[in-house]
Design an enzyme around this catalytic site. Structure first.
Site, mmCIF file in Angstrom:
data_model
loop_
_atom_site.group_PDB
_atom_site.id
_atom_site.type_symbol
_atom_site.label_atom_id
_atom_site.label_comp_id
_atom_site.label_asym_id
_atom_site.label_seq_id
_atom_site.Cartn_x
_atom_site.Cartn_y
_atom_site.Cartn_z
ATOM 1 N N LYS A 189 0.810 -1.226 0.000
ATOM 2 C CA LYS A 189 0.000 0.000 0.000
ATOM 3 C C LYS A 189 0.842 1.274 0.000
ATOM 4 O O LYS A 189 0.425 2.301 -0.528
ATOM 5 C CB LYS A 189 -0.928 0.005 1.222
ATOM 6 C CG LYS A 189 -1.945 -1.134 1.222
ATOM 7 C CD LYS A 189 -3.316 -0.617 0.912
ATOM 8 C CE LYS A 189 -4.340 -1.706 0.624
ATOM 9 N NZ LYS A 189 -4.333 -2.868 1.502
ATOM 10 N N GLU B 161 -9.768 6.266 3.087
ATOM 11 C CA GLU B 161 -10.610 5.284 3.752
ATOM 12 C C GLU B 161 -9.727 4.097 4.097
ATOM 13 O O GLU B 161 -8.692 3.877 3.459
ATOM 14 C CB GLU B 161 -11.741 4.837 2.808
ATOM 15 C CG GLU B 161 -11.352 3.753 1.795
ATOM 16 C CD GLU B 161 -10.330 4.175 0.749
ATOM 17 O OE1 GLU B 161 -10.271 5.381 0.435
ATOM 18 O OE2 GLU B 161 -9.565 3.311 0.267
ATOM 19 N N SER C 215 1.651 -9.783 -0.678
ATOM 20 C CA SER C 215 1.276 -8.367 -0.591
ATOM 21 C C SER C 215 1.627 -7.737 0.751
ATOM 22 O O SER C 215 1.838 -6.529 0.825
ATOM 23 C CB SER C 215 -0.217 -8.217 -0.870
ATOM 24 O OG SER C 215 -0.975 -9.066 -0.026
HETATM 25 C C1 PLP Z 1 -5.190 -3.982 1.378
HETATM 26 C C2 PLP Z 1 -4.466 -5.250 1.200
HETATM 27 C C3 PLP Z 1 -4.821 -6.178 0.200
HETATM 28 C C4 PLP Z 1 -6.003 -5.995 -0.707
HETATM 29 O O1 PLP Z 1 -5.972 -4.861 -1.502
HETATM 30 P P1 PLP Z 1 -5.662 -4.873 -3.053
HETATM 31 O O2 PLP Z 1 -5.949 -3.490 -3.474
HETATM 32 O O3 PLP Z 1 -6.550 -5.885 -3.693
HETATM 33 O O4 PLP Z 1 -4.228 -5.235 -3.211
HETATM 34 C C5 PLP Z 1 -4.063 -7.323 0.069
HETATM 35 N N1 PLP Z 1 -3.028 -7.573 0.888
HETATM 36 C C6 PLP Z 1 -2.654 -6.717 1.865
HETATM 37 C C7 PLP Z 1 -1.499 -7.076 2.736
HETATM 38 C C8 PLP Z 1 -3.371 -5.527 2.055
HETATM 39 O O5 PLP Z 1 -2.992 -4.698 3.026
#
Ligand code: PLP
Length: 397
Positions: A91, A113, A379
């Site tokens: 993010k 948000e 992620s």
């Molecule tokens: C917010 C988040 C997601 C989901 O958001 P995307 O916009 O689909 O990437 C996935 N993994 C983590 C660790 C997150 O913080």
């Protein structure tokens, strides 16, 4: 067939996208539509953004060959380590980029948000870094289940604004951020956290995350002698880490694209967030996309063990790619994700975010050839999820 999956045509990816906004936001949305590409493409922005990604976020994120997981699943598995970024997820790539854009547009206030609190923390971090005022809208339910991220945001100097409408989760926080923006359109920049919202946000956020696949190209060349993998895997909530992972490969048919959405208790259980399976076209938070809704258009609540995937819509780029058959989408249930999170922890010593664990769970659902090069984007890291993992404690090995 239209082969330009990453790039919208006047804000539309096939039949999805657009900018469905109240009249009062027209001026600031079209101002952003006009401003974002010239800013992103300017040398001055590139220089500042690149240097912060390197020295502050810690990029490039490593591409790690996961030997034990590769043996288990019969392929050459690499993990793209977004979990190692500052603040613990992908993010921050987007939050810093948008804060830099906001500053160049002369905005002094940033709103955002957040669901799990990851985008809120990333935005609060970027605002602390750049000395900007920051308000984060968050559902009261999420405030209660994500205490630690709430305290992090406050420590970073952001104001956390509790939202007590609807189910008091992410979808309600988005609505409230849009309402606030309507009443403060001139000095406020809305930093959207995923590839959703009205045009240009899906494209803007995808471009900020595209650094992931840009790095994959040279990292794969270094490690495998070719710049494309056989298969890309990512989890999908709004779609930003997935968009970044596939951005430079979207039109390359040799690369399989596999996405994991949150099945919750099962796609037919009534407790799910599997929007690409269950959704129908509708308009939510400024864009036309697949939305989980009742026959008469009431938005249905999304359920998932992972607060970051708990959203009843999915970004327009992914709606189009799934509709065209370009991506293969699996729904991963809560228990499968938890099990996969434990497995990665025990086999590689990496505790993934529960969101990312959904992507890991897909490895057991897809068949690979032994020499397939598979890149899975982790992620985020699982520090925030340890309590949840322990609640579902299970013997996986
Ligand atoms: C917010 C988040 C997601 C989901 O958001 P995307 O916009 O689909 O990437 C996935 N993994 C983590 C660790 C997150 O913080």
């Amino acid at each position: 067939m239209r082969h330009n999956y990453s790039n919208p045509d006047h804000g539309f990816y096939g039949e999805f996208g657009g900018a469905y906004i109240p009249e009062i936001l027209h001026r600031c949305v079209s101002e952003l539509q006009d401003a974002y590409l010239p800013i992103i493409e300017s040398d001055d922005f590139k220089r500042e953004y690149r240097s912060l990604l390197r020295d502050y976020v810690g990029r490039p994120s490593p591409l790690y060959f996961a030997r034990r997981m590769s043996e288990k699943y019969g392929c050459r598995l690499y993990l793209k380590r977004e979990d190692l970024n500052h603040t613990g997820a992908h993010k921050i790539n987007n939050a810093i980029g948008q804060a830099l854009i906001a500053r160049r547009m002369g905005k002094t206030h940033v709103i955002a948000e957040t669901g799990a609190g990851q985008h809120g923390v990333a935005t609060a971090t970027a605002c602390a870094l750049l000395g900007m005022d920051c308000k984060v809208f968050m559902g009261q339910t999420d405030i209660e289940r994500q205490r630690q991220n709430v305290e992090r945001m406050r420590m970073l100097g952001a104001e956390v604004c509790p939202v007590t409408t609807g189910n008091m989760t992410l979808s309600d926080a988005c609505s409230e951020a849009i309402r606030y923006w309507c009443s403060h359109p001139s000095d406020t920049y809305y930093a959207v956290g995923s590839t959703m919202g009205p045009h240009p946000y899906p494209d803007l956020v995808a471009r900020m995350q595209s650094v992931i696949s840009e790095e994959l190209k040279w990292q794969l060349r270094e490690k495998e002698g070719r710049d494309s993998p056989d298969c890309l895997i990512a989890c999908i909530g709004g779609g930003s880490n997935a968009a970044g992972t596939i951005y430079h490969y979207a039109d390359d048919d040799r690369v399989r694209i596999i996405l994991a959405e949150a099945g919750g208790s099962g796609i037919d259980s009534g407790h799910t967030a599997a929007t690409l399976h269950r959704g129908t076209p509708g308009i939510l938070h400024g864009a036309r996309m697949l939305v989980m809704q009742t026959g008469d258009g009431q938005i249905e609540e999304a359920f998932s063990v992972s607060a970051g995937l708990d959203y009843p819509g999915v970004g327009p780029m992914h709606c189009n790619m799934a509709a065209c058959g370009r991506s293969e989408v699996y729904a991963v249930n809560d228990d499968e994700a938890i099990r996969a999170g434990y497995e990665l922890t025990r086999l590689e010593g990496i505790i993934p975010a529960i969101e990312s664990a959904h992507a890991v769970a897909v490895l057991g659902k897809v068949g690979f050839k032994a020499d397939d090069v598979v890149v899975l984007t982790l992620s985020g890291r699982g520090d925030k999820d340890v309590e949840t993992y322990l609640k579902y404690r299970m013997d996986v090995l």
